[in-house]
Design a protein around this motif. Structure first.
Motif, PDB file in Angstrom:
ATOM      1  N   SER A  74       9.581 -24.347  -6.356  1.00 38.17           N
ATOM      2  CA  SER A  74       8.748 -24.033  -5.202  1.00 38.17           C
ATOM      3  C   SER A  74       9.054 -25.020  -4.084  1.00 38.17           C
ATOM      4  CB  SER A  74       7.260 -24.117  -5.581  1.00 38.17           C
ATOM      5  OG  SER A  74       6.945 -25.424  -6.045  1.00 38.17           O
ATOM      6  N   THR A  75       8.699 -24.650  -2.874  1.00 36.34           N
ATOM      7  CA  THR A  75       8.945 -25.544  -1.741  1.00 36.34           C
ATOM      8  C   THR A  75       7.981 -26.726  -1.782  1.00 36.34           C
ATOM      9  OG1 THR A  75       7.477 -24.209  -0.348  1.00 36.34           O
ATOM     10  CG2 THR A  75       9.840 -23.718  -0.256  1.00 36.34           C
ATOM     11  N   THR A  76       8.446 -27.839  -1.237  1.00 30.93           N
ATOM     12  CA  THR A  76       7.609 -29.024  -1.140  1.00 30.93           C
ATOM     13  C   THR A  76       8.038 -29.800   0.109  1.00 30.93           C
ATOM     14  OG1 THR A  76       6.752 -30.934  -2.357  1.00 30.93           O
ATOM     15  CG2 THR A  76       9.112 -30.476  -2.587  1.00 30.93           C
TER      16      THR A  76
ATOM     17  N   TRP B 293      17.782 -29.811  -2.307  1.00 32.65           N
ATOM     18  CA  TRP B 293      17.974 -28.794  -1.274  1.00 32.65           C
ATOM     19  C   TRP B 293      19.039 -27.779  -1.693  1.00 32.65           C
ATOM     20  CZ3 TRP B 293      16.753 -33.849  -0.112  1.00 32.65           C
ATOM     21  CH2 TRP B 293      15.708 -34.069   0.793  1.00 32.65           C
TER      22      TRP B 293
ATOM     23  N   SER C   5      18.908 -23.123   0.539  1.00 35.51           N
ATOM     24  CA  SER C   5      17.503 -23.295   0.908  1.00 35.51           C
ATOM     25  C   SER C   5      17.433 -24.331   2.016  1.00 35.51           C
ATOM     26  CB  SER C   5      16.707 -23.782  -0.301  1.00 35.51           C
ATOM     27  OG  SER C   5      15.432 -24.213   0.090  1.00 35.51           O
TER      28      SER C   5
ATOM     29  N   THR D  35      18.832 -21.458  -4.478  1.00 35.46           N
ATOM     30  CA  THR D  35      17.748 -20.965  -5.327  1.00 35.46           C
ATOM     31  C   THR D  35      18.239 -20.021  -6.407  1.00 35.46           C
ATOM     32  OG1 THR D  35      17.310 -19.250  -3.686  1.00 35.46           O
ATOM     33  CG2 THR D  35      15.984 -21.247  -3.572  1.00 35.46           C
TER      34      THR D  35
ATOM     35  N   ARG E 199      12.923 -28.392  -2.322  1.00 35.19           N
ATOM     36  CA  ARG E 199      12.281 -27.663  -3.405  1.00 35.19           C
ATOM     37  C   ARG E 199      12.114 -28.560  -4.618  1.00 35.19           C
ATOM     38  NH1 ARG E 199      12.141 -22.132  -2.794  1.00 35.19           N
ATOM     39  NH2 ARG E 199      12.065 -21.792  -5.046  1.00 35.19           N
TER      40      ARG E 199
END
Length: 269
Positions: A41-43, A161, A171, A164, A175
């Motif tokens: 997931s993105t962070t 980075w 991306s 995905t 992530r």
């Protein structure tokens, strides 16, 4: 070992016995787009301030790194192949690969493990000495006695980075994902003689689906809030029975500590 092995940095083709090894790099000379954490997931770098972008002089990200002191960044040796201090920048506090925020610092010195030849032989660790301190919070790293952190089933966090999915699009945002540590016996079953237990540790789900990928090379494997590994290589990305392979930092912590203790030369950024 057969099939397509990635070295998780730029999509770099590294010859290895019967397989094309791609370091999880995203180097500017890459022939394919870099890739981020699969199934995560993105962070933000606000949540993980110790995660660094390693870029070329034009600030194109090609690897990750981990800030372990204000002037020291741990990364993978294969990320530094062909690089010089003049050709590399370290960027902290930048969540997006194409952002312009954060802190950009030049590299004063690159130390690569003297035994490094290729990712599947081990010794895949490097330390960058920055020319000025990073104003971001470093993370602690394991000592040589912390071997229990690699107990099978222990939850580890990966960040980067990279793409995905295998051979997917890059991306733009940092992530993260969690993966369990895999036993040495299981990892050896996946990679045979390509797995060097003294230098490497595996992490990933038996069913696949969550993994680091191209572009994530050099980034952190964090266990219990402490840097325990460096994203190194694997066969494909997120494949069942093919976990990610990380440098086992307890083996190299003494060498890293010696580099952390060394002082950078005074130099403008």
């Amino acid at each position: 070992m057969s099939g397509f092995v990635r070295a998780r940095g730029t999509f770099a083709a590294l010859a290895t016995a019967g397989a094309a090894v791609t370091a999880l790099l995203a180097a500017p000379s890459a022939v394919a787009a870099p890739q981020p954490v699969v199934g995560g997931s993105t962070t933000t770098t606000g949540a993980y301030p110790f995660v660094m972008q390693i870029t070329d002089a034009s600030q194109n990200q090609f690897c990750g790194g981990t800030l372990v002191s204000p002037t020291k960044v741990v990364t993978a040796a294969h990320c530094m192949a062909g690089e010089t201090p003049r050709s590399v920048r370290v960027v902290g506090g930048r969540t997006y690969r194409n952002g312009t925020d954060g802190t950009v610092v030049r590299v004063d010195r690159i130390w690569v493990h003297p035994g490094y030849t290729r990712v599947t032989d081990g010794d895949d660790v490097a330390v960058l000495t920055l020319s000025a301190p990073m104003p971001h919070t470093p993370v602690k790293y394991v000592s040589s006695s912390d071997t229990s952190v690699y107990a099978a089933g222990t939850t580890a966090r990966v960040l980067g980075w990279g793409t995905t999915r295998e051979n997917g699009a890059a991306s733009q945002q940092l992530r993260t994902a969690t993966v369990p540590v895999v036993s040495d016996a299981s990892c050896r079953g996946s990679y045979g003689s390509g797995f060097v237990a003294s230098d490497m540790v595996c992490a990933g789900l038996a069913s696949g689906g969550v993994d680091t990928c191209q572009g994530d090379s050099g980034g952190p494997l964090v266990i219990g809030g402490v840097l325990a590994g460096i994203t190194s290589w694997g066969e494909g990305c997120a494949r069942a029975g093919q976990p990610g392979v990380y440098s086992r930092l307890t083996t190299f912590s003494g060498l890293v500590a010696a580099q952390v203790a060394s002082q950078p030369r005074a130099r403008d950024t």
